[in-house]
Design an enzyme around this catalytic site. Structure first.
Site, PDB file in Angstrom:
ATOM      1  N   ASN A 145       0.808  -1.236   0.000  1.00 13.63           N
ATOM      2  CA  ASN A 145       0.000   0.000   0.000  1.00 13.63           C
ATOM      3  C   ASN A 145       0.835   1.278   0.000  1.00 13.63           C
ATOM      4  O   ASN A 145       0.507   2.249  -0.679  1.00 13.63           O
ATOM      5  CB  ASN A 145      -0.994  -0.010   1.169  1.00 13.63           C
ATOM      6  CG  ASN A 145      -0.320  -0.105   2.508  1.00 13.63           C
ATOM      7  OD1 ASN A 145       0.821  -0.529   2.619  1.00 13.63           O
ATOM      8  ND2 ASN A 145      -1.019   0.292   3.551  1.00 13.63           N
ATOM      9  N   GLU A 242       3.358  -4.356  12.489  1.00 12.67           N
ATOM     10  CA  GLU A 242       2.238  -3.428  12.396  1.00 12.67           C
ATOM     11  C   GLU A 242       1.234  -4.115  11.481  1.00 12.67           C
ATOM     12  O   GLU A 242       1.474  -4.289  10.292  1.00 12.67           O
ATOM     13  CB  GLU A 242       2.744  -2.123  11.800  1.00 12.67           C
ATOM     14  CG  GLU A 242       1.787  -1.001  11.935  1.00 12.67           C
ATOM     15  CD  GLU A 242       2.174   0.090  10.966  1.00 12.67           C
ATOM     16  OE1 GLU A 242       3.367   0.352  10.767  1.00 12.67           O
ATOM     17  OE2 GLU A 242       1.246   0.645  10.382  1.00 12.67           O
ATOM     18  N   CYS A 276      -3.349   1.115   6.647  1.00 13.29           N
ATOM     19  CA  CYS A 276      -3.776   0.424   7.869  1.00 13.29           C
ATOM     20  C   CYS A 276      -4.409   1.386   8.863  1.00 13.29           C
ATOM     21  O   CYS A 276      -5.114   0.968   9.767  1.00 13.29           O
ATOM     22  CB  CYS A 276      -2.596  -0.294   8.490  1.00 13.29           C
ATOM     23  SG  CYS A 276      -1.212   0.796   8.812  1.00 13.29           S
ATOM     24  N   GLU A 445       7.567   1.070  16.638  1.00 14.45           N
ATOM     25  CA  GLU A 445       8.723   1.644  15.967  1.00 14.45           C
ATOM     26  C   GLU A 445       8.552   3.158  16.002  1.00 14.45           C
ATOM     27  O   GLU A 445       7.521   3.675  16.427  1.00 14.45           O
ATOM     28  CB  GLU A 445       8.851   1.073  14.549  1.00 14.45           C
ATOM     29  CG  GLU A 445       9.122  -0.440  14.577  1.00 14.45           C
ATOM     30  CD  GLU A 445       9.493  -1.061  13.249  1.00 14.45           C
ATOM     31  OE1 GLU A 445      10.176  -0.408  12.451  1.00 14.45           O
ATOM     32  OE2 GLU A 445       9.101  -2.217  13.017  1.00 14.45           O
TER      33      GLU A 445
HETATM   34  O1  6OD Z   1       3.709   6.487   8.642  1.00 14.24           O
HETATM   35  C1  6OD Z   1       4.261   5.485   9.084  1.00 14.24           C
HETATM   36  O2  6OD Z   1       5.362   5.522   9.653  1.00 14.24           O
HETATM   37  C2  6OD Z   1       3.614   4.177   8.956  1.00 14.24           C
HETATM   38  N1  6OD Z   1       4.275   3.154   9.547  1.00 14.24           N
HETATM   39  C3  6OD Z   1       2.450   4.020   8.277  1.00 14.24           C
HETATM   40  C4  6OD Z   1       1.801   2.781   8.126  1.00 14.24           C
HETATM   41  C5  6OD Z   1       0.748   2.637   7.324  1.00 14.24           C
HETATM   42  C6  6OD Z   1       0.157   1.368   7.112  1.00 14.24           C
HETATM   43  O3  6OD Z   1      -0.588   1.125   6.177  1.00 14.24           O
END
Ligand code: 6OD
Length: 469
Positions: A145, A242, A276, A445
């Site tokens: 994504n 995540e 997400c 993280e």
């Molecule tokens: O913005 C970020 O650091 C991050 N880990 C976004 C995650 C998005 C998941 O779809």
């Protein structure tokens, strides 16, 4: 044909499969699907490079991160084009979010790693201090994504902490990772520090079960996270995950309605709902419920649709549209497939969709859909809103829309989510902890938490002899 990048060289290996443009369904490239030999070769290359990379002073590794950031900037337009072609997202999105964030990922972790002090404690007659050693070889498994943003979000701190890596992007979105391999060559990163292998789920499985992999970082589905966790359990290796979400938005009647609608449109429909962090459940206070639904549905009709990543994912999202109907939902807008009368009709589009009328216990309201869709339900009290928002097995993100400062803090602190945004959505500071609980993941993280995950401390305690009195 995209080839793996192992030990600083291009490697062919495994069967070939097509990469498709989600906007039209047309084949845009071909890529290898790594077989066991390729995976083993990549991990061995990373292992070989590990001692030299770990031995560099952190300031030198930070210098390499800055060079990689410069290298990305030098190839900015190529990366924008590759990311948009692979994912079907608008060029503008790649230009304003994905690629600049990737530069920021490297620059931020270069600074944080270089500036981070070691811990030291003075005891009576002793000194305890901590040094951090890298994990070794880290497997970085990245979803489709936000491919480049998330790959670099993990790579930058892993490298800064002294690890070498084997990266596997999603089989749907290999192109930006292939360009990143070129950038590693262009900046003359030492061979084997970054290895990129392409492939689908089985290649990822081979990677995480490799005995020389010392840690796994993964963003993606809860189901895949569970499989990875089981795989590394025997060797007790650390994981940072995540995973999925079923994120709630809570809209109070005292909100600034215009801002709440704008923010909600972003939080539901950005990237075709394929983030997400996107909101899939909305709870709106009763006095503004009807108006909010009407305005949101109207706005959904003018959202520029973005294709789903693949034909299979489109089928999955459409199956939830059908499920909503069969569970008795009222479809306020959307629920189908748009028709363009051009090449996009071969692509993987679905209509931006808003539904209401389902119970909290419906499958539609419990399962992650990952498409441009949300369910809207009314609530009457603050406590009820919190209970509804928390009534999910996921715990990643939530948004709150209110003008009452006390309420903003009260509600945000009661929400069972790793991330709560108030009167905004997806506003990021890369130093803050990022991640979720329950089925949404484990570990955080961001900032020094990333460096903590990608390293392990050794506490050294030295007895200081006291001179005789
Ligand atoms: O913005 C970020 O650091 C991050 N880990 C976004 C995650 C998005 C998941 O779809």
């Amino acid at each position: 044909m995209l080839t793996h990048f192992i030990g600083g060289t291009r490697v062919a290996g495994g069967s070939a499969f097509p990469v498709r443009d989600p906007v039209t369904g047309a084949e845009i490239d071909q890529v290898y699907d790594a077989d066991p030999e390729v995976v083993d070769r990549a991990v061995r290359a990373a292992r070989e490079a590990a001692p030299g990379w770990a031995a560099l002073p952190v300031g030198e590794r930070a210098g390499w991160l800055r060079r990689l950031a410069d290298g990305i900037e030098a190839r900015f337009d190529d990366l924008v084009a590759a990311e948009a072609a692979d994912t079907g997202k608008p060029l503008e999105a790649a230009r304003t979010l994905d690629i600049p964030r990737s530069v920021l990922n490297f620059r931020t972790f270069a600074e944080i790693a270089a500036q981070r002090p070691d811990e030291a404690f003075h005891l009576p007659g002793a000194l305890s201090y901590t040094v951090r050693r890298p994990l070794g070889v880290v497997a970085v498994i990245v979803p489709w994504n936000l491919p480049f943003l998330l790959m670099t979000w993990k790579l930058a701190p892993a490298l800064a902490a002294g690890n070498t890596v084997v990266v596997k992007p999603s089989e749907y979105t290999p192109c930006s990772a292939a360009l990143f391999a070129e950038i590693c060559e262009e900046v003359e990163l030492p061979p084997g520090v970054v290895n990129v292998i392409f492939g689908s789920g089985p290649a990822g499985q081979l990677l995480v079960e490799h005995p020389s992999v010392d840690g796994v970082t993964f963003t993606g589905s809860t189901r895949t996270g569970q499989t990875i966790m089981r795989t590394v359990a025997d060797r007790v290796r650390p994981v940072s995950f995540e995973l999925g979400g079923k994120n709630a938005g809570v809209v109070f009647a005292d909100c600034d309605l215009g801002r709440a609608i704008d923010g909600t449109v972003r939080s539901v429909f950005t990237n075709g709902g394929q983030v997400c962090l996107c909101t899939e459940r909305l709870y709106v206070e009763q006095p503004i419920f009807e108006e909010f639904c009407a305005v949101l549905a109207g706005r959904a009709q003018i959202v520029e649709p973005q294709p789903m990543i693949s034909a299979e994912h489109r089928e999955r999202v459409l199956s939830y549209y059908a499920l909503a109907r069969s569970e008795g939902a009222k479809v306020l807008t959307g629920g189908g497939v748009p028709s363009f009368g051009d090449a996009r009709d071969g692509g993987y589009f679905v209509e931006p969709t808003v539904v209401s009328g389902l119970s909290e216990w419906s499958r539609f309201n419990r399962e992650e859909i990952f498409g441009p869709v949300c369910h809207v339900a009314p609530f009457t009290t603050e406590s009820q809103a919190v209970d509804l928002a928390n009534s999910t097995e996921y715990g990643l993100a939530a948004t709150v829309w209110t003008s009452d400062l006390d309420r903003a803090h009260r509600v945000a602190q009661r929400l069972e989510a790793g991330l709560v945004w108030v009167n905004t959505w997806y506003l990021r500071d890369l130093r803050t902890p990022f991640g979720g609980g329950k089925l949404s993941g484990t570990g955080r993280e961001g900032g020094t938490r990333s460096l903590d995950f990608y390293s392990q401390p050794t506490t050294i305690t030295i007895k200081l002899e006291q001179p005789d009195a």
